[in-house]
Motif scaffolding. Structure first.
Motif, PDB file in Angstrom:
ATOM      1  N   VAL A 120     -18.195   8.386   5.780  1.00  0.00           N
ATOM      2  CA  VAL A 120     -17.795   8.059   4.409  1.00  0.00           C
ATOM      3  C   VAL A 120     -16.981   9.144   3.958  1.00  0.00           C
ATOM      4  O   VAL A 120     -16.333   9.148   2.976  1.00  0.00           O
ATOM      5  N   GLU A 121     -16.770  10.197   4.712  1.00  0.00           N
ATOM      6  CA  GLU A 121     -15.954  11.353   4.190  1.00  0.00           C
ATOM      7  C   GLU A 121     -15.307  11.927   5.646  1.00  0.00           C
ATOM      8  O   GLU A 121     -15.727  11.867   6.508  1.00  0.00           O
ATOM      9  N   GLN A 137      -8.458  12.961  -7.426  1.00  0.00           N
ATOM     10  CA  GLN A 137      -7.085  13.635  -6.968  1.00  0.00           C
ATOM     11  C   GLN A 137      -6.321  14.513  -7.979  1.00  0.00           C
ATOM     12  O   GLN A 137      -6.665  13.771  -9.298  1.00  0.00           O
ATOM     13  N   VAL A 156       1.298   6.197   4.751  1.00  0.00           N
ATOM     14  CA  VAL A 156       0.638   4.887   4.047  1.00  0.00           C
ATOM     15  C   VAL A 156      -0.890   5.091   4.170  1.00  0.00           C
ATOM     16  O   VAL A 156      -1.317   5.020   5.470  1.00  0.00           O
ATOM     17  N   CYS A 157      -1.484   5.001   3.183  1.00  0.00           N
ATOM     18  CA  CYS A 157      -3.257   4.887   3.516  1.00  0.00           C
ATOM     19  C   CYS A 157      -3.636   3.525   3.536  1.00  0.00           C
ATOM     20  O   CYS A 157      -2.999   2.562   2.411  1.00  0.00           O
ATOM     21  N   TYR A 158      -4.536   3.062   4.321  1.00  0.00           N
ATOM     22  CA  TYR A 158      -5.140   1.920   4.500  1.00  0.00           C
ATOM     23  C   TYR A 158      -6.855   1.863   4.111  1.00  0.00           C
ATOM     24  O   TYR A 158      -7.137   2.509   4.973  1.00  0.00           O
ATOM     25  N   PRO A 159      -7.261   1.429   3.053  1.00  0.00           N
ATOM     26  CA  PRO A 159      -9.035   1.764   2.827  1.00  0.00           C
ATOM     27  C   PRO A 159      -9.679   1.170   3.927  1.00  0.00           C
ATOM     28  O   PRO A 159     -10.922   1.616   4.419  1.00  0.00           O
ATOM     29  N   SER A 160      -9.277  -0.150   4.573  1.00  0.00           N
ATOM     30  CA  SER A 160     -10.375  -0.846   5.194  1.00  0.00           C
ATOM     31  C   SER A 160      -9.622  -0.993   6.739  1.00  0.00           C
ATOM     32  O   SER A 160      -8.701  -1.159   6.884  1.00  0.00           O
ATOM     33  N   LEU A 202      -3.921   3.353  -5.293  1.00  0.00           N
ATOM     34  CA  LEU A 202      -4.208   2.584  -4.036  1.00  0.00           C
ATOM     35  C   LEU A 202      -4.992   1.312  -4.218  1.00  0.00           C
ATOM     36  O   LEU A 202      -6.075   1.264  -4.490  1.00  0.00           O
ATOM     37  N   PHE A 254     -12.927  12.871  -3.850  1.00  0.00           N
ATOM     38  CA  PHE A 254     -11.987  11.819  -3.929  1.00  0.00           C
ATOM     39  C   PHE A 254     -11.138  11.797  -5.282  1.00  0.00           C
ATOM     40  O   PHE A 254     -10.205  11.268  -5.386  1.00  0.00           O
ATOM     41  N   ASN A 290      -2.439  15.689  -1.320  1.00  0.00           N
ATOM     42  CA  ASN A 290      -3.737  15.324  -0.173  1.00  0.00           C
ATOM     43  C   ASN A 290      -3.923  13.540  -0.659  1.00  0.00           C
ATOM     44  O   ASN A 290      -4.144  13.161  -1.685  1.00  0.00           O
ATOM     45  N   LEU A 291      -3.873  13.233   0.727  1.00  0.00           N
ATOM     46  CA  LEU A 291      -4.188  11.765   0.730  1.00  0.00           C
ATOM     47  C   LEU A 291      -5.552  11.283   0.246  1.00  0.00           C
ATOM     48  O   LEU A 291      -6.604  12.186   0.801  1.00  0.00           O
ATOM     49  N   LEU A 292      -5.871  10.234  -0.183  1.00  0.00           N
ATOM     50  CA  LEU A 292      -7.282   9.883  -0.455  1.00  0.00           C
ATOM     51  C   LEU A 292      -8.218   9.886   0.771  1.00  0.00           C
ATOM     52  O   LEU A 292      -7.616   9.352   1.815  1.00  0.00           O
ATOM     53  N   PRO A 293      -9.411  10.551   0.556  1.00  0.00           N
ATOM     54  CA  PRO A 293     -10.289  10.697   1.768  1.00  0.00           C
ATOM     55  C   PRO A 293     -10.556   9.402   2.123  1.00  0.00           C
ATOM     56  O   PRO A 293     -10.785   8.259   1.410  1.00  0.00           O
ATOM     57  N   ASN A 294     -11.012   9.153   3.158  1.00  0.00           N
ATOM     58  CA  ASN A 294     -11.967   7.859   3.924  1.00  0.00           C
ATOM     59  C   ASN A 294     -10.955   6.924   4.008  1.00  0.00           C
ATOM     60  O   ASN A 294     -11.502   5.586   3.866  1.00  0.00           O
ATOM     61  N   THR A 295      -9.493   6.788   4.014  1.00  0.00           N
ATOM     62  CA  THR A 295      -8.721   6.028   4.327  1.00  0.00           C
ATOM     63  C   THR A 295      -7.960   6.281   5.615  1.00  0.00           C
ATOM     64  O   THR A 295      -7.611   7.651   5.934  1.00  0.00           O
ATOM     65  N   TYR A 326     -20.424  14.736  -2.031  1.00  0.00           N
ATOM     66  CA  TYR A 326     -19.208  14.756  -1.546  1.00  0.00           C
ATOM     67  C   TYR A 326     -18.090  13.613  -2.316  1.00  0.00           C
ATOM     68  O   TYR A 326     -17.166  14.013  -2.089  1.00  0.00           O
ATOM     69  N   PRO A 364     -12.818   4.157  -1.437  1.00  0.00           N
ATOM     70  CA  PRO A 364     -12.392   3.265  -0.612  1.00  0.00           C
ATOM     71  C   PRO A 364     -13.248   2.031  -0.116  1.00  0.00           C
ATOM     72  O   PRO A 364     -13.257   1.014  -0.043  1.00  0.00           O
ATOM     73  N   PHE A 420       0.758  -1.087  -0.015  1.00  0.00           N
ATOM     74  CA  PHE A 420       0.011   0.202  -0.074  1.00  0.00           C
ATOM     75  C   PHE A 420       0.965   1.150   0.105  1.00  0.00           C
ATOM     76  O   PHE A 420       0.336   2.399  -0.154  1.00  0.00           O
ATOM     77  N   PRO A 463      -0.185  19.280  -5.241  1.00  0.00           N
ATOM     78  CA  PRO A 463      -0.673  18.787  -4.084  1.00  0.00           C
ATOM     79  C   PRO A 463      -0.516  17.445  -3.905  1.00  0.00           C
ATOM     80  O   PRO A 463      -0.134  16.523  -4.587  1.00  0.00           O
ATOM     81  N   ASN A 512     -19.157   4.405  -0.315  1.00  0.00           N
ATOM     82  CA  ASN A 512     -18.620   5.738  -1.255  1.00  0.00           C
ATOM     83  C   ASN A 512     -18.924   5.371  -2.772  1.00  0.00           C
ATOM     84  O   ASN A 512     -19.176   6.147  -3.465  1.00  0.00           O
TER      85      ASN A 512
END
Lengths: 276, 276, 276, 276
Positions: free
Chosen positions: B223-224, D14, B133-137, C19, D12, B17-22, D8, C136, A12, B15, C140
């Motif tokens: 969710v956000e 990017q 690092v982003c983790y989705p779940s 991701l 997402f 910016n990291l993916l939202p909701n992760t 919203y 994610p 990731f 930019p 969503n």
């Protein structure tokens, strides 16, 4: 005992390598320094001790990292320039930024008592954030440096005027004008160079005659990260480590500063000056 | 006096910016800590003072930043988990990483003398690098945490065995075996939990009965970034600032740790435990 | 003969892998389609032939690429959803986007004469642009799909009303109101479903009873790209290639659509319906 | 009727804007063209009709987009160079790549019957993928172009030899050598330029005397996207649209090609040649 079940999480991590053959500027900024300056009663509009501490921390960063050719600081911010040929940390943005920020912070905390011997540091502690920006051409890089120095000048002029007005609190308006626009303009010229020009940090070699070096050509010839032979790299490393890292307060908008110090852009170390 | 001629250089900032909701994990690592550990004669395989200092710095980072729900540290590394709903710094990677690294470094330097009262810190100073690092779940996040804790266990088992062997230097091979595989296995169980499990840092509320909270649902509902009413946000803030930040050495691979502390994943503060 | 002198330029290519474990939506849009629609005298507010052509091209994209589980189209735009477990092209954004856009464009041009038999295509030709966005969580993703379908509804309602008004040009204002708010509201219900709901494209299997499949659990269980055994992957591939790709005009905002078609989110192919 | 509940999901998306002041190369490649070439019985090692079709599609892309100054194609690939000052689509990678790929594909399908009048195109249709790469300096860009042309030469030499050998199937080894290394080497020189050099596509103006234009300086002067006055931009636009887009098969590794066509790098349109 294997760790394989969970190891997939490594995938990731997303690469953040910066575009090769571009100048990398890592700029750091003090977090919440307005409040911090009040807490420690920094002098207004400029506190010599606080600026000297910033400069000392910046020198330590350059000493730690040869890939930085020049740094420029004003107020609570500092910009560190990695030569466009750097291959440090494979040019990964997060590694470059975090290393600079961490080293700077470490020295800022460590050296605090040297510059503020009578004011012990207490929690919450000062800290800095940072970011990396790439500049493709020498012109872009120099424009960035000019932007910061012009900003320094504008801010300082404004702040000096503002705080002078504050100090003149009781004075009549007419007198204020007189003071600010006639008498004070003279005073501004007498302000310390560090306040008016900011601080430039770099390795010092013998100045050259402008026009004797074709830096433009040297730089254009560098087309990708790390191209030298190992021997040459080693030689350069030694010479850089022998060079004195200086903190100066010079004009970096004009050509003269750069023409006389070709090593800043070419990344080829100059001659070590003889001891007087 | 305008600065417009040079201001165009601002547009080169890209930019990040990291993916939202992760879930955002910022992991920091000591730079060159093998050498550093030798310089200050850290005990092998684990130095309690050094680990305590790491933990104290990590606590300070959590105290500074409420958006971090949990942190986990082993050896010279620490992982800080920002809740997936965080909107801090607009989720900009460089700001998140540099702020954590800088705050951690500041406290590491500042608190050194508390944990190493007889060993003054000298230059070159310790520093840290970091990445996000982003983790989705939730599963991905927990697998990341498990990965680190299993790594801790593997490394510690290996290092403990290795250094035990070193100390048994003169012993005959047969005895070594006997010592390591019979007697030593008992000893390993007696090793301090901090060495075997690493350190978990989080805000402490009253434990709940497993099964009484539907965290999964609460989390899916988010969710956000930042969705709460301002009043709720303020209330949560207050409760979080009242909570004690603890350093524990628990198993975080199994479900029990998470089930009894639903606030770690839901980001809804629990009940402040009554003073005994 | 080596090419090594210039090969260094390969290192300037920067990774753009998306991701892992997130739903990838590639949305494409017609470039300058307002002008294009005028050139070919598309009917207002909806041209059945143009929409059928879009749907035919979208079907071809799904036939070309099994990693896409569902697509949704309105007007001159189409969204293609890659399952969160996809490892196609190592999830590189540019490859995913360009492949979808290219395939879609190829069929749009190729099939033009089928849907516009009397209107030959002339240069400049229609084209599409595209982008990839990661989502994610299932919530969503479904919110994204709902967003597009609600948009379809709003736009269609507005456009239908607008063009009805244009056609009623000479009518008195009072009559217009009467027509639009009483009589016309009935007409709107009679509008074709394709105009009101847009088009959903997917592989068709036997519908299941809602509540009989625990899709949520199946999906949570998928934590990284490609996890299956090769045999299972091959079996799934065959079943998918046997499934009919359908174009429907259904409500995708509510739960029913998704509950009865668990394969859309689980990525496990359903039962092939028996021929009647 | 508002769409706010779902809107919203827009956040997402990017940003993927490419670094300003760098040359952007969009390279496209045929997907599965080995199989495709077999299906339509392309001649080996080079099929003139297929290459002419590629070139015609590339010309259409340049006609569609003035920000592309030059393109270079070999086999089933084509590289399109956007001038470093381009601000098209705010330099968003996905928009640039998808637009080029879509336009190219559209013309490839549309013009197929012109170049293959006796071979109707059938499904599955040909398609292309693409990616964008940034090059900071003119030297980097030229090295990229040289890399492709040298690759063209190497591949063509290899393929021509290989297919010659295949055709000489029955011949004795000694004869093969004789044929390949003496007789054949002469033949290779007689190969069409298009096979040996690939195809260069650009706007044609009057050639200039090498040395009369200081392109380097002109280019260095451009430090950010879109800097011209509107009037100048309009004038340039008109001149570019009048210029003929040509397909040539020239050496682009040496300086001569670039020196005589300063407009390729300066982006300042040259003189329209007088009609003969």
């Amino acid at each position: 005992m294997a760790n394989s079940k969970f190891e997939y999480v490594k995938h990731f991590e997303q690469p953040d390598n910066l575009l090769p053959n571009t100048w990398v500027v890592v700029r750091i900024d003090g977090r919440g320094f307005t409040k911090f300056a009040t807490k420690y009663a920094f002098e207004k509009p400029n506190d010599k001790r606080a600026l000297d501490l910033m400069n000392a921390a910046a020198r330590a960063v350059l000493a730690d990292c040869q890939d930085i050719t020049i740094a420029y600081g004003i107020s609570d911010e500092y910009s560190f320039v990695f030569h466009k040929s750097t291959a440090l940390f494979e040019r990964r943005a997060s590694k470059l930024v975090s290393t600079v920020v961490s080293t700077f912070t470490a020295y800022y905390i460590y050296l605090w008592s040297t510059y503020f011997p009578d004011t012990p540091l207490t929690t919450p502690l000062p800290s800095f954030d940072g970011r990396a920006v790439c500049y493709p051409s020498v012109q872009n890089l120099r424009d960035y440096m000019s932007w910061r120095q012009v900003d320094c000048h504008i801010n300082n002029l404004y702040n000096t005027t503002f705080w002078a007005l504050i100090q003149l609190g009781g004075t009549r308006a007419a007198d204020k004008n007189e003071i600010l626009f006639s008498r004070f303009s003279i005073n501004y010229n007498n302000e310390p160079e560090m306040y008016k020009k900011g601080s430039v940090v770099f390795r010092d070699y013998e100045l050259v005659e402008p026009g004797t070096h074709n830096v433009a050509q040297e730089i254009e010839g560098i087309v990708e990260p790390v191209q030298q032979s190992k021997t040459q790299t080693e030689k350069d490393k030694k010479r850089r480590s022998k060079a004195r890292i200086v903190v100066e307060h010079l004009d970096i908008v004009g050509d003269d500063f750069w023409d006389r110090r070709p090593w800043l852009l070419s990344n080829t170390p100059g001659k070590i000056p003889k001891e007087p």
